[in-house]
Each structure stands twice: as structure tokens, then as C-alpha cells.
Design an enzyme around this catalytic site. Sequence first.
Site, PDB file in Angstrom:
ATOM      1  CB  SER A  15       2.810  -1.686  -6.487  1.00 17.97           C
ATOM      2  OG  SER A  15       2.813  -2.417  -5.267  1.00 17.97           O
ATOM      3  CB  VAL A  58      10.610  -3.540   6.235  1.00 13.42           C
ATOM      4  CG1 VAL A  58      10.555  -2.492   5.133  1.00 13.42           C
ATOM      5  CG2 VAL A  58       9.525  -4.602   6.058  1.00 13.42           C
ATOM      6  CE1 TYR A 160      -3.030  -7.055   6.123  1.00 16.09           C
ATOM      7  CE2 TYR A 160      -5.337  -6.708   6.693  1.00 16.09           C
ATOM      8  CZ  TYR A 160      -4.190  -6.292   6.053  1.00 16.09           C
ATOM      9  OH  TYR A 160      -4.190  -5.109   5.346  1.00 16.09           O
ATOM     10  CE  LYS A 164      -1.535  -3.962   7.499  1.00 14.83           C
ATOM     11  NZ  LYS A 164      -0.521  -3.038   6.962  1.00 14.83           N
TER      12      LYS A 164
END
Length: 254
Positions: A15, A58, A160, A164
Site C-alpha cells: 500500500s 522485517v 517514532y 526514523k
Amino acid sequence: MEMKNCAAIITGGASGMGAATARMLAKQGVKVALFDVNKEAAQKIAAEIDGFAVTCDVTQAESVESAAAEAQKQHGPARICINCAGIVHGRRMVSQQGPMPLDEFRKVIEINLLGTFNVMRIAAANMMPLPTLGESAERGVIINTASVAAYEGQIGQTAYSASKGGIVSLTLPAARELAQFGIRVMTIAPGLVDTPMFSKISPEARASLEAMVPFPKRLARPEEYAMLVQQIIENPMLNGEVIRLDGALRMQPK
């Protein structure tokens, strides 16, 4: 690097930005393998682009190794690796309910950062023995996905942003390490992208988010991420860098 007839793997390809990238690569004659935990959704995209879908977690070494082996049997060794798999997360480090559960923080790091590295290491190892291509003597390219939250994380984005930020930080040392093998490493740091996540918010909230972007005053489109992927693959001088894709957006504290 010339893309036609190359093999590629895309994590999170079922997606959003991953699916848009899969469609773009297929149009350029690339043989695309989609790695995703949602195999049914990945198979729909694979059927659309005449690609290959495989279930892959993953965060697990064995899962990535198995998926890479399956993809190689199907399409040959991948010269292109695009890491789009990841989750979003919003929770204060300390809220009215108390401290953020450590397992919650760990999960975000494992999927976003550890998962990216896990795929990178397998993809790079499989690229190293390949013959070089063209004047630039490339063997492959790895493109990771970070976020503007790596630079301007908002309140509630500690987990988050940390995940990142790790992707941003590994870009240059990975590129330096793999340079001797003719493998490039790049990272894209998107801002607000019109993915399925935004379909759940109200029109008012969406308009407010769009107003935050200086220009163009809208959310980025997944296809624009794919456009940048194409430019990175085709331009051999793009290496060891993070490119923001955000319309000059700078996130506010909240």
C-alpha cells in the site's frame, strides 16, 4: 543505473508509497518482488504489475532471508532495494496513564529501524557478488524511508522520531561502507503523504494539515515519492544523503 530488466525488492509494498513505487518500477521494466506482512494485499499489487509477493516480517532475520531467497529464485538477484515497511506511532513518553510501556517503544524501533537494517544487510550481501553495470560500475542501490519527524518530532513522537532518526543516521556510514562494492545508499524523508492513514481523519483535520505545507499546499502523493525513487536510481551521484520530500514543511511542536 539503468533499471530495465533489473530485479527489485520493496518492503511494505502492499500500500501507500511502497505500492506506488512498485507500479513505477514495473512500468520501467523492473521485476518487482513485494515483501509485506499482509500477503493478500501484496498479492493484489503483484497481480496488477505482474510482480511477485511474499510474506515477510522485517523484524525477523529468518523471514527476510527466506523472502530474499524466494524473490531471487523468481526474479534473480535484486539490484534495487526499497525499504518502505514501517508503522506510525503517537504516544507521550509520560501521560496520564503513566510512563509509555517499554515494549511499545521497542516495537516501533524494531519495525522501523531494526527492520530497515535487517533488509539492508541481506540486500547488500546479495548485491556484492553481482557484475558491475555501466560506466559508473554500479552493483545496486538501497533506498530507505525516514520521515521529517527525524528532524522535527512532535510531542508524542519520541518513539517514532527515534526510529526514523536512526535511519537518517545510518545512511552515510552505510553508503561509505558499501561504496567499495559499487552499492549506493540513500534515504527519503517524507513529510505529510496522502496514504490510507489520512482517509480516517475528518475533512477539517485534513485541511488543517494541508495548510501547514508552504507549497504546494496539499499532502504529498505516493506517486511523488515514487518519482524521487526513480531519480535516485537513475542518478549515480546521489549517494549517502537524505532528501526531504515535504514541500518546505517544518513540523511544529504539536
